[in-house]
Structures are given as structure tokens and as C-alpha cells.
Design an enzyme around this catalytic site. Structure first.
Site, PDB file in Angstrom:
ATOM      1  N   HIS A   1      38.728 -57.072   1.014  1.00  0.00           N
ATOM      2  CA  HIS A   1      38.990 -55.666   0.680  1.00  0.00           C
ATOM      3  C   HIS A   1      40.404 -55.517   0.102  1.00  0.00           C
ATOM      4  O   HIS A   1      41.248 -54.796   0.661  1.00  0.00           O
ATOM      5  CB  HIS A   1      38.814 -54.781   1.918  1.00  0.00           C
ATOM      6  CG  HIS A   1      38.716 -53.316   1.579  1.00  0.00           C
ATOM      7  ND1 HIS A   1      37.933 -52.442   2.277  1.00  0.00           N
ATOM      8  CD2 HIS A   1      39.287 -52.578   0.605  1.00  0.00           C
ATOM      9  CE1 HIS A   1      38.046 -51.236   1.771  1.00  0.00           C
ATOM     10  NE2 HIS A   1      38.881 -51.284   0.731  1.00  0.00           N
TER      11      HIS A   1
ATOM     12  N   ARG B   1      32.128 -49.900  -1.314  1.00  0.00           N
ATOM     13  CA  ARG B   1      32.236 -49.877   0.151  1.00  0.00           C
ATOM     14  C   ARG B   1      31.123 -50.743   0.732  1.00  0.00           C
ATOM     15  O   ARG B   1      29.983 -50.735   0.239  1.00  0.00           O
ATOM     16  CB  ARG B   1      32.099 -48.446   0.676  1.00  0.00           C
ATOM     17  CG  ARG B   1      33.360 -47.603   0.534  1.00  0.00           C
ATOM     18  CD  ARG B   1      34.465 -48.057   1.479  1.00  0.00           C
ATOM     19  NE  ARG B   1      35.634 -47.210   1.440  1.00  0.00           N
ATOM     20  CZ  ARG B   1      36.729 -47.456   0.707  1.00  0.00           C
ATOM     21  NH1 ARG B   1      36.800 -48.522  -0.064  1.00  0.00           N
ATOM     22  NH2 ARG B   1      37.769 -46.643   0.761  1.00  0.00           N
TER      23      ARG B   1
HETATM   24  P1  NDP Z   1      35.965 -41.135  -8.239  1.00  0.00           P
HETATM   25  O1  NDP Z   1      35.616 -40.015  -7.337  1.00  0.00           O
HETATM   26  O2  NDP Z   1      36.985 -40.908  -9.300  1.00  0.00           O
HETATM   27  O3  NDP Z   1      34.640 -41.669  -8.969  1.00  0.00           O
HETATM   28  C1  NDP Z   1      33.442 -41.821  -8.296  1.00  0.00           C
HETATM   29  C2  NDP Z   1      32.356 -42.098  -9.313  1.00  0.00           C
HETATM   30  O4  NDP Z   1      31.145 -42.388  -8.616  1.00  0.00           O
HETATM   31  C3  NDP Z   1      32.081 -40.894 -10.213  1.00  0.00           C
HETATM   32  O5  NDP Z   1      31.824 -41.299 -11.532  1.00  0.00           O
HETATM   33  C4  NDP Z   1      30.813 -40.298  -9.585  1.00  0.00           C
HETATM   34  O6  NDP Z   1      29.973 -39.589 -10.482  1.00  0.00           O
HETATM   35  C5  NDP Z   1      30.121 -41.556  -9.139  1.00  0.00           C
HETATM   36  N1  NDP Z   1      29.115 -41.236  -8.110  1.00  0.00           N
HETATM   37  C6  NDP Z   1      29.314 -40.691  -6.893  1.00  0.00           C
HETATM   38  N2  NDP Z   1      28.144 -40.521  -6.258  1.00  0.00           N
HETATM   39  C7  NDP Z   1      27.188 -40.970  -7.102  1.00  0.00           C
HETATM   40  C8  NDP Z   1      25.786 -41.034  -7.044  1.00  0.00           C
HETATM   41  N3  NDP Z   1      25.094 -40.608  -5.969  1.00  0.00           N
HETATM   42  N4  NDP Z   1      25.122 -41.544  -8.105  1.00  0.00           N
HETATM   43  C9  NDP Z   1      25.785 -41.965  -9.198  1.00  0.00           C
HETATM   44  N5  NDP Z   1      27.134 -41.922  -9.338  1.00  0.00           N
HETATM   45  C10 NDP Z   1      27.815 -41.426  -8.285  1.00  0.00           C
HETATM   46  O7  NDP Z   1      36.389 -42.343  -7.300  1.00  0.00           O
HETATM   47  P2  NDP Z   1      37.364 -43.577  -7.640  1.00  0.00           P
HETATM   48  O8  NDP Z   1      36.960 -44.145  -8.943  1.00  0.00           O
HETATM   49  O9  NDP Z   1      38.776 -43.196  -7.457  1.00  0.00           O
HETATM   50  O10 NDP Z   1      36.997 -44.555  -6.421  1.00  0.00           O
HETATM   51  C11 NDP Z   1      35.687 -45.061  -6.288  1.00  0.00           C
HETATM   52  C12 NDP Z   1      35.535 -45.834  -5.003  1.00  0.00           C
HETATM   53  O11 NDP Z   1      36.176 -47.098  -5.099  1.00  0.00           O
HETATM   54  C13 NDP Z   1      36.165 -45.253  -3.748  1.00  0.00           C
HETATM   55  O12 NDP Z   1      35.425 -44.160  -3.250  1.00  0.00           O
HETATM   56  C14 NDP Z   1      36.114 -46.432  -2.824  1.00  0.00           C
HETATM   57  O13 NDP Z   1      34.846 -46.518  -2.196  1.00  0.00           O
HETATM   58  C15 NDP Z   1      36.276 -47.617  -3.776  1.00  0.00           C
HETATM   59  N6  NDP Z   1      37.575 -48.275  -3.604  1.00  0.00           N
HETATM   60  C16 NDP Z   1      37.618 -49.602  -3.267  1.00  0.00           C
HETATM   61  C17 NDP Z   1      38.813 -50.260  -3.120  1.00  0.00           C
HETATM   62  C18 NDP Z   1      38.891 -51.710  -2.840  1.00  0.00           C
HETATM   63  O14 NDP Z   1      40.002 -52.226  -2.654  1.00  0.00           O
HETATM   64  N7  NDP Z   1      37.785 -52.421  -2.812  1.00  0.00           N
HETATM   65  C19 NDP Z   1      40.081 -49.537  -3.259  1.00  0.00           C
HETATM   66  C20 NDP Z   1      39.940 -48.172  -3.672  1.00  0.00           C
HETATM   67  C21 NDP Z   1      38.725 -47.567  -3.800  1.00  0.00           C
HETATM   68  P3  NDP Z   1      30.497 -38.252 -11.231  1.00  0.00           P
HETATM   69  O15 NDP Z   1      31.397 -38.793 -12.328  1.00  0.00           O
HETATM   70  O16 NDP Z   1      29.276 -37.640 -11.767  1.00  0.00           O
HETATM   71  O17 NDP Z   1      31.221 -37.454 -10.195  1.00  0.00           O
HETATM   72  C1  OXD Z   2      40.918 -47.223  -0.872  1.00  0.00           C
HETATM   73  C2  OXD Z   2      40.736 -48.541  -0.323  1.00  0.00           C
HETATM   74  O1  OXD Z   2      39.987 -46.428  -0.811  1.00  0.00           O
HETATM   75  O2  OXD Z   2      41.742 -49.171   0.001  1.00  0.00           O
HETATM   76  O3  OXD Z   2      41.990 -46.937  -1.419  1.00  0.00           O
HETATM   77  O4  OXD Z   2      39.616 -49.029  -0.212  1.00  0.00           O
END
Ligand code: NDP
Ligand code: OXD
Length: 308
Positions: free
Chosen positions: A271, A223
Site C-alpha cells: 500500500h 482498495r
Molecule cells: P476521485 O474521487 O477523484 O475519483 C474516483 C473515480 O472513481 C471517479 O472517476 C469516479 O467516477 C469513479 N467511481 C466511483 N465510484 C464508481 C462506480 N461505482 N463506478 C464507476 N466509477 C466509479 O478519487 P481519487 O482519484 O483521488 O482516488 C481514488 C482512490 O484511489 C481512492 O479512493 C483510494 O481508494 C485509492 N488510493 C490508493 C492509494 C494507494 O497508495 N494505493 C493512495 C491514494 C488513494 P465519477 O468521475 O463519475 O465521479
Molecule cells: C490514501 C491512501 O487514500 O493512502 O491516500 O491510500
């Protein structure tokens, strides 16, 4: 029992057709088509969720059309109302493809060659193989895991970093704030795939870049507010970092004239790393509705305290 659709308008007709095919007993309506608010049990949306939800007294769950949940204002929602982010095979597959493209592009020096092309410079640089390249992913969740699975067959030396410790075969797993610098220090290519929370806002900063190896590069698909863009540009200009692929920015669309548009070592995409795929997303929502009815935990349930 109906589901109201408040997400992007251009996808509404597809979702309506998919629900009619897969679950004719749950009609999908636009907000302006709802005649009986009490019959609305589910909301499929993205933004302004609290305003939409307030209209439906019997709402049982909110489904997000995307994977991120940072836009949800839990304080304005009914306490205990489940919010479910998108976990479905299509969104993970597309992220896996995109990050693989980006890592390969940086691994083989494409930003440098694009810059050379603009300058009509025919210069070859040393080529290295994937096992000599250390790739680290910040995040080890659904999308990061899909990326690691796609990258593994190339032989990259892989690592990830998460809040809680993960165990993934063939991947060095770092965890917690104390191990962030270690993960950065061993990443020639660092990919950010973290949710936006108070802990991850501004995480990609000058200190993190300084911890990365000389000549390393960044892929940012998390993000926008996680990135200190000025610090990135400074690290690129000093030559400490060699290139960056930025897919998300603090303000979207990125304003005209922002230096990220034109920096010679920045590849910018709007994005677009991934998006949920309508059919598999509809199937995932319906599977969660069935889980809810059975009293089983839904997949992708957002923890309002953690914020993801
Ligand atoms: P998940 O919830 O499956 O995974 C999030 C990961 O981040 C987990 O491994 C979590 O750790 C880790 N995490 C969260 N907070 C912290 C922290 N403070 N320190 C270290 N690690 C942390 O999410 P997704 O994989 O499904 O999605 C991830 C992100 O991708 C979304 O939230 C969004 O921001 C982004 N995204 C971007 C898109 C784009 O087109 N650019 C599209 C879709 C999503 P733990 O395993 O310990 O919980
Ligand atoms: C999502 C994105 O979170 O589009 O799916 O970024």
C-alpha cells in the site's frame, strides 16, 4: 482558532512546522495538547474520526491526510460537517509515477522475467511497442487523470471507466455498470483506481477477469476489498491473466502465508502507490480553509451519499 492533528504520529512535527510557517494564526496541536476544545475548528486525521470529532463542539471541517474516504463513518459525524479528502499535486504526481512504473513493468513482461530469473531460464519473448498495448483505468478522478497524463506520452492506447461520463482528449471514456465489461475487454493492462464504496466492493471478480483479453494483467492500487483475490489467483493459474501488481489487500498488513506473497506472477507492494506530500498537502488544506471562510466550495469535499 486551532487545528488538531490525529493522523500518523511520525508526520506531526512536519505539519506543525509547516502550519507555523504558512499560517501562524492557526496553531496545529496534537489531541493531547488541546486545552481549549472549543477553539478547535479543524481536524486533520485519518481514522477514528467520529471519536476525535466528538471532542470539539465548534469543528468546522475534517481534513483527511489521504485521498481515500472509505474509512469515514458519516452516520457518526454531526450532519453537515464537511469531510475533505486529500487533493494536492504531490499525491497525484506520486500515483502517476507508480502506475506508470507498474504499467511499463507489465508491458515489458517483468513478472515473467523475474520468474525466469528465479528458475535460471534465459528465454526471450516477443517485444511490442506501447501503441500496441491497451491500458484501461477503472476510475477517472484526480489520481486516474494524473496517471493518464503520465502514460499518454508513451503512446499507450488509453481508456478509463467512471460512474458518470468523462471527456478526456485521447482517452476512450466508458461509464456506468453497463460499460464495465467493454472497458475490461479492451484492456491488456487494467488499473483499478476506484474508491471503495458499496458499488465497487468485490468489483475485481472472476466475471471481470473473464471479460479481459487472454494474457492481460492487472494493477490494483484502489482498495483491498475491491479484489476477489481467490478469483485473481485462479485467473493467473489458468493462464487467462498473465500477471498482477497488487498494492492493496483486504487485510493490511497482508497476513503471513497468504498466497499473494509468493505467487510467481504477482508483484506485491505494501500500500505504497502514493502518499500525500506534507508541504503541498498543508498548502491544500490552508487553501480549503480560505475557501470555507469565503463561502466557496472546498476541493475534495466527500459526498456522504456517494461515499467518495
Ligand atoms: P476521485 O474521487 O477523484 O475519483 C474516483 C473515480 O472513481 C471517479 O472517476 C469516479 O467516477 C469513479 N467511481 C466511483 N465510484 C464508481 C462506480 N461505482 N463506478 C464507476 N466509477 C466509479 O478519487 P481519487 O482519484 O483521488 O482516488 C481514488 C482512490 O484511489 C481512492 O479512493 C483510494 O481508494 C485509492 N488510493 C490508493 C492509494 C494507494 O497508495 N494505493 C493512495 C491514494 C488513494 P465519477 O468521475 O463519475 O465521479
Ligand atoms: C490514501 C491512501 O487514500 O493512502 O491516500 O491510500
Amino acid at each position: 482558532m486551532t487545528i488538531v492533528y490525529t493522523a500518523i504520529e511520525s508526520r506531526k512535527a512536519d505539519y506543525r512546522a509547516l502550519f507555523a510557517e504558512l499560517a501562524p494564526e492557526i496553531p496545529l496541536l496534537g489531541a493531547d495538547e488541546v486545552t481549549d476544545p472549543a477553539a478547535v475548528r479543524f481536524l486533520l486525521g485519518w481514522s477514528d474520526l467520529a471519536d476525535h470529532a466528538a471532542r470539539y463542539p465548534n469543528l468546522q471541517a475534517i481534513f483527511l491526510i489521504g485521498a481515500g474516504a472509505d474509512q469515514v463513518d458519516h452516520a457518526r459525524l454531526r450532519p453537515g460537517l464537511p469531510v475533505v479528502r486529500m487533493v494536492e499535486p504531490g499525491i497525484a504526481a506520486c500515483m502517476g509515477e507508480f502506475v506508470t512504473m507498474s504499467v511499463l513493468m507489465l508491458h515489458r513482461g517483468l513478472p515473467l522475467y523475474l520468474d525466469q530469473q528465479r528458475r535460471q531460464a534465459w528465454v526471450k519473448h516477443q517485444v511490442t511497442t506501447a501503441p500496441q498495448r491497451r491500458v484501461g483505468i477503472l476510475g477517472a478522478g484526480v489520481l486516474a487523470t494524473a496517471c493518464l497524463e503520465r502514460l499518454a506520452p508513451f503512446g499507450f492506447d488509453l481508456a478509463c471507466w467512471s460512474r458518470t461520463r468523462r471527456r478526456i482528449d485521447g482517452v476512450r471514456c466508458y461509464a456506468g455498470p453497463d460499460e464495465l465489461a467493454d472497458c475490461a475487454a479492451r484492456s491488456d493492462i487494467l488499473v483499478c483506481l476506484l474508491p471503495l464504496t458499496d458499488e465497487t466492493r468485490g468489483l475485481l471478480d472472476a466475471r471481470l477477469f473473464a471479460a479481459m483479453p487472454q494474457g492481460a494483467s492487472l494493477v490494483h492500487v484502489g482498495r483491498g476489498p475491491q479484489l476477489d483475490a481467490a478469483a485473481l489467483l485462479a485467473a493467473l493459474d489458468s493462464g487467462h491473466l498473465s500477471a498482477a501488481h497488487v498494492d492493496v489487500t483486504a487485510v493490511e498488513p497482508l497476513p503471513a502465508g497468504d498466497p499473494l506473497w509468493s505467487h510467481p506472477r504477482v508483484i506485491l507492494t505494501p500500500h505504497i502507490a502514493t502518499m500525500s506530500q506534507n508541504r503541498s498537502a498543508a498548502e491544500a488544506i490552508l487553501a480549503n480553509i480560505a475557501r470555507l471562510a469565503a463561502g466557496a466550495p472546498m476541493v475534495g469535499l466527500v459526498d456522504p451519499v456517494l461515499g467518495y
